[in-house]
Design an enzyme around this catalytic site. Structure first.
Site, PDB file in Angstrom:
ATOM      1  N   CYS A   1      -9.571 -38.551  10.832  1.00  0.00           N
ATOM      2  CA  CYS A   1      -8.430 -37.919  11.509  1.00  0.00           C
ATOM      3  C   CYS A   1      -7.449 -38.966  12.047  1.00  0.00           C
ATOM      4  O   CYS A   1      -7.850 -39.896  12.755  1.00  0.00           O
ATOM      5  CB  CYS A   1      -8.948 -37.061  12.661  1.00  0.00           C
ATOM      6  SG  CYS A   1      -7.633 -36.348  13.662  1.00  0.00           S
TER       7      CYS A   1
ATOM      8  N   CYS B   1     -12.926 -39.012  15.348  1.00  0.00           N
ATOM      9  CA  CYS B   1     -13.378 -38.584  14.020  1.00  0.00           C
ATOM     10  C   CYS B   1     -12.743 -39.526  12.999  1.00  0.00           C
ATOM     11  O   CYS B   1     -11.537 -39.799  13.067  1.00  0.00           O
ATOM     12  CB  CYS B   1     -12.982 -37.136  13.762  1.00  0.00           C
ATOM     13  SG  CYS B   1     -13.607 -36.034  15.053  1.00  0.00           S
TER      14      CYS B   1
ATOM     15  N   CYS C   1      -6.281 -38.208  21.399  1.00  0.00           N
ATOM     16  CA  CYS C   1      -7.595 -37.566  21.476  1.00  0.00           C
ATOM     17  C   CYS C   1      -8.617 -38.626  21.854  1.00  0.00           C
ATOM     18  O   CYS C   1      -8.541 -39.756  21.359  1.00  0.00           O
ATOM     19  CB  CYS C   1      -7.937 -36.948  20.111  1.00  0.00           C
ATOM     20  SG  CYS C   1      -9.424 -35.927  20.154  1.00  0.00           S
TER      21      CYS C   1
ATOM     22  N   GLU D   1       3.049 -33.484  19.094  1.00  0.00           N
ATOM     23  CA  GLU D   1       3.634 -32.797  17.938  1.00  0.00           C
ATOM     24  C   GLU D   1       3.221 -31.331  17.856  1.00  0.00           C
ATOM     25  O   GLU D   1       2.112 -30.960  18.234  1.00  0.00           O
ATOM     26  CB  GLU D   1       3.219 -33.525  16.657  1.00  0.00           C
ATOM     27  CG  GLU D   1       3.927 -34.863  16.542  1.00  0.00           C
ATOM     28  CD  GLU D   1       3.452 -35.721  15.376  1.00  0.00           C
ATOM     29  OE1 GLU D   1       4.301 -36.364  14.750  1.00  0.00           O
ATOM     30  OE2 GLU D   1       2.246 -35.749  15.105  1.00  0.00           O
TER      31      GLU D   1
ATOM     32  N   CYS E   1       1.027 -24.513  14.910  1.00  0.00           N
ATOM     33  CA  CYS E   1      -0.102 -25.402  15.197  1.00  0.00           C
ATOM     34  C   CYS E   1       0.249 -26.183  16.468  1.00  0.00           C
ATOM     35  O   CYS E   1       1.201 -26.962  16.490  1.00  0.00           O
ATOM     36  CB  CYS E   1      -0.305 -26.319  13.999  1.00  0.00           C
ATOM     37  SG  CYS E   1      -1.671 -27.453  14.220  1.00  0.00           S
TER      38      CYS E   1
ATOM     39  N   CYS F   1      -2.991 -30.956   8.508  1.00  0.00           N
ATOM     40  CA  CYS F   1      -4.149 -31.143   9.391  1.00  0.00           C
ATOM     41  C   CYS F   1      -4.552 -32.601   9.467  1.00  0.00           C
ATOM     42  O   CYS F   1      -4.734 -33.244   8.439  1.00  0.00           O
ATOM     43  CB  CYS F   1      -5.377 -30.425   8.845  1.00  0.00           C
ATOM     44  SG  CYS F   1      -5.219 -28.682   8.838  1.00  0.00           S
TER      45      CYS F   1
HETATM   46  N1  SAH Z   1      -9.717 -31.426  17.871  1.00  0.00           N
HETATM   47  C1  SAH Z   1      -9.869 -30.153  17.296  1.00  0.00           C
HETATM   48  C2  SAH Z   1      -8.573 -29.526  16.844  1.00  0.00           C
HETATM   49  C3  SAH Z   1      -7.561 -30.405  16.120  1.00  0.00           C
HETATM   50  S1  SAH Z   1      -7.943 -30.988  14.517  1.00  0.00           S
HETATM   51  C4  SAH Z   1     -10.850 -30.195  16.142  1.00  0.00           C
HETATM   52  O1  SAH Z   1     -11.200 -31.282  15.716  1.00  0.00           O
HETATM   53  O2  SAH Z   1     -11.264 -29.133  15.708  1.00  0.00           O
HETATM   54  C5  SAH Z   1      -7.634 -29.616  13.430  1.00  0.00           C
HETATM   55  C6  SAH Z   1      -8.465 -29.635  12.118  1.00  0.00           C
HETATM   56  O3  SAH Z   1      -7.982 -30.621  11.197  1.00  0.00           O
HETATM   57  C7  SAH Z   1      -9.917 -29.989  12.378  1.00  0.00           C
HETATM   58  O4  SAH Z   1     -10.776 -29.177  11.628  1.00  0.00           O
HETATM   59  C8  SAH Z   1      -9.968 -31.392  11.858  1.00  0.00           C
HETATM   60  O5  SAH Z   1     -11.275 -31.764  11.591  1.00  0.00           O
HETATM   61  C9  SAH Z   1      -9.086 -31.329  10.659  1.00  0.00           C
HETATM   62  N2  SAH Z   1      -8.653 -32.650  10.178  1.00  0.00           N
HETATM   63  C10 SAH Z   1      -8.533 -33.782  10.883  1.00  0.00           C
HETATM   64  N3  SAH Z   1      -8.102 -34.800  10.095  1.00  0.00           N
HETATM   65  C11 SAH Z   1      -7.938 -34.282   8.859  1.00  0.00           C
HETATM   66  C12 SAH Z   1      -7.463 -34.817   7.622  1.00  0.00           C
HETATM   67  N4  SAH Z   1      -7.059 -36.074   7.533  1.00  0.00           N
HETATM   68  N5  SAH Z   1      -7.405 -34.004   6.552  1.00  0.00           N
HETATM   69  C13 SAH Z   1      -7.765 -32.693   6.670  1.00  0.00           C
HETATM   70  N6  SAH Z   1      -8.198 -32.127   7.805  1.00  0.00           N
HETATM   71  C14 SAH Z   1      -8.288 -32.910   8.909  1.00  0.00           C
HETATM   72 FE1  SF4 Z   2      -9.781 -35.334  17.906  1.00  0.00          FE
HETATM   73 FE2  SF4 Z   2      -8.999 -35.418  15.366  1.00  0.00          FE
HETATM   74 FE3  SF4 Z   2     -11.600 -35.277  15.933  1.00  0.00          FE
HETATM   75 FE4  SF4 Z   2     -10.041 -33.130  16.347  1.00  0.00          FE
HETATM   76  S1  SF4 Z   2     -10.495 -34.074  14.372  1.00  0.00           S
HETATM   77  S2  SF4 Z   2     -11.581 -33.988  17.764  1.00  0.00           S
HETATM   78  S3  SF4 Z   2      -8.116 -34.171  16.977  1.00  0.00           S
HETATM   79  S4  SF4 Z   2     -10.211 -36.993  16.455  1.00  0.00           S
END
Ligand code: SAH
Ligand code: SF4
Length: 387
Positions: free
Chosen positions: A144, A141, A137, A117, A130, A366
């Site tokens: 996420c 996390c 991934c 996406e 973005c 995000c």
């Molecule tokens: N993998 C990289 C880049 C993609 S995530 C990283 O983790 O930095 C982009 C941003 O969105 C990151 O800061 C991530 O922690 C945040 N993010 C992920 N899930 C989210 C959610 N459900 N609500 C708000 N921010 C989120």
């Molecule tokens: Fe991967 Fe989501 Fe963690 Fe970024 S925030 S490293 S996309 S699992």
């Protein structure tokens, strides 16, 4: 601003590519994503002088040509050779969704059928794209959505660059405009961990930053990492882009849980890597992203600890209200809690804007990205009879 014909034309030519992959004719190799040197090699292999690669580069990345036939400064003979062997088509648009707030989310299907996406977030006189760096991934996390989708594969340089080109097609922003761009900024905050696909991300960014082409400056590009500490210095030295760190917790016990990569590269090591980031200055601060999770990481004491961690780093803090997704185990902090947290951070002299959620209604905000195809397969599995 959006030019639908440009997009459907792009999707159309990409359709042909995708069909090529599935039919008896092998898909022509796509030139998008080749470096200048690789393009020279390709041109020389066609018996053409090296300098033709410069013209070709200009047509592909400055003019945004999707057909060799349009490249009028190249000889008919070269155009025919190129047509036989290569393409400059875009990925297929599997779905395109528009949020009520103007955000657009594209689900792109690549030649092998895999999907990722890309999200465009317009503002009054600029716009941010973005971009995804991987399909899924490997990191998990807990807040996420992408993290619940296992990694399928890295995106290639061409697939990363093509996300930008496709958005430019849709916005009608060819040839590369000097000013007034609605695609002015890029954030590597889509699906995937960019520093786990560093070589391809670096190759893609070099193309995107090239001044005779897409020409988006390193100052307008932000790479977000969940904290791959050993890669951070190299990223700054080689690419010089802005850095964002997904911090989200101020002690190792909680960060181990929220961002499991912390077990490998704990907070102290991550902060050390940040202090050594080559382009670091007050004008080019590191952004620390902090997702606000109700009752988990949003207390004033944690805000004070955050300030202590940032003590000698030119930094700004981006507070991200948690974006919910189906089955998520968290809730977003209250507005009051977010304000209280922001006040502590700002009181210590750090900017702490609260990121306005964009595109929540189409799961484009995000952390909400997850390929629909994977969701579909999961729901098919759920419906399948148990044997
Ligand atoms: N993998 C990289 C880049 C993609 S995530 C990283 O983790 O930095 C982009 C941003 O969105 C990151 O800061 C991530 O922690 C945040 N993010 C992920 N899930 C989210 C959610 N459900 N609500 C708000 N921010 C989120
Ligand atoms: Fe991967 Fe989501 Fe963690 Fe970024 S925030 S490293 S996309 S699992």
């Amino acid at each position: 601003m959006t030019s639908a014909p440009a997009l459907s034309e792009a999707a159309h030519s990409a359709d042909r590519d995708a069909m090529g992959a599935g039919s008896r004719q092998p898909a022509a190799a796509n030139l998008i994503g080749l470096s200048r040197t690789e393009l020279e090699t390709a041109v020389e292999a066609l018996g053409q002088p090296r300098f033709r690669a410069k013209q070709l580069w200009h047509w592909i990345y400055h003019r945004g040509a999707t057909e060799f036939a349009d490249m009028s400064s190249l000889s008919k003979e070269l155009r025919a050779h190129l047509e036989d062997r290569f393409s400059v088509g875009r990925p297929t648009v599997a779905t395109e969704q528009q949020s009520v707030d103007g955000t657009t989310k594209w689900l792109l299907r690549f030649a092998d059928g895999r999907e990722a996406e890309t999200v465009h977030i317009p503002e009054a006189d600029r716009g941010t794209l973005c971009v995804s760096s991987q399909i899924g991934c490997t990191l998990t996390c807990t807040f996420c959505h992408t993290g619940t989708q296992r990694l399928v594969r890295n995106l290639t340089p061409g697939e990363i660059v093509a996300q930008v080109m496709l958005a430019r097609d849709a916005l009608g922003e060819w040839p590369s405009p000097k000013e007034g761009r609605m695609l002015s900024n890029i954030v590597l905050m889509g699906m995937g961990e960019p520093l786990y696909n560093y070589d391809n991300v670096a190759a893609a960014l070099r193309i995107i930053m090239d001044p005779d082409g897409i020409a988006i400056s390193k100052r307008k590009i932000t790479l977000s990492t969940s904290g791959v500490a050993p890669m951070i210095e190299r990223c700054g030295r080689e690419l010089g882009v802005n850095l964002a760190i997904s911090l989200h917790a101020v002690n190792d016990a909680l960060r181990d849980e929220l961002v499991p990569l912390n077990r490998k590269y704990p907070i102290a090591e991550l902060m050390d890597a940040c202090r050594r980031y080559p382009t670091l200055s007050n004008a080019r601060r590191i952004t620390f992203e902090y997702v606000m999770l109700k009752g988990v990481n949003d207390s004033p004491a944690e805000a004070r600890e955050l300030v202590r961690l940032l003590a000698d780093i030119p930094a700004k803090v981006n507070l991200i209200p948690f974006n919910p997704w189906p089955g998520a185990p968290y809730e977003c902090s209250s507005e009051r809690a977010i304000k209280r947290f922001a006040d502590v951070v700002m009181g210590a002299g750090y900017p702490a804007p609260v990121r306005a959620p964009r595109g929540r209604d189409i799961l484009a905000a995000c952390g909400q990205l997850k390929s629909a195809s994977v969701k579909l397969r999961a729901s098919q599995r759920a419906r399948a009879p148990v044997s």
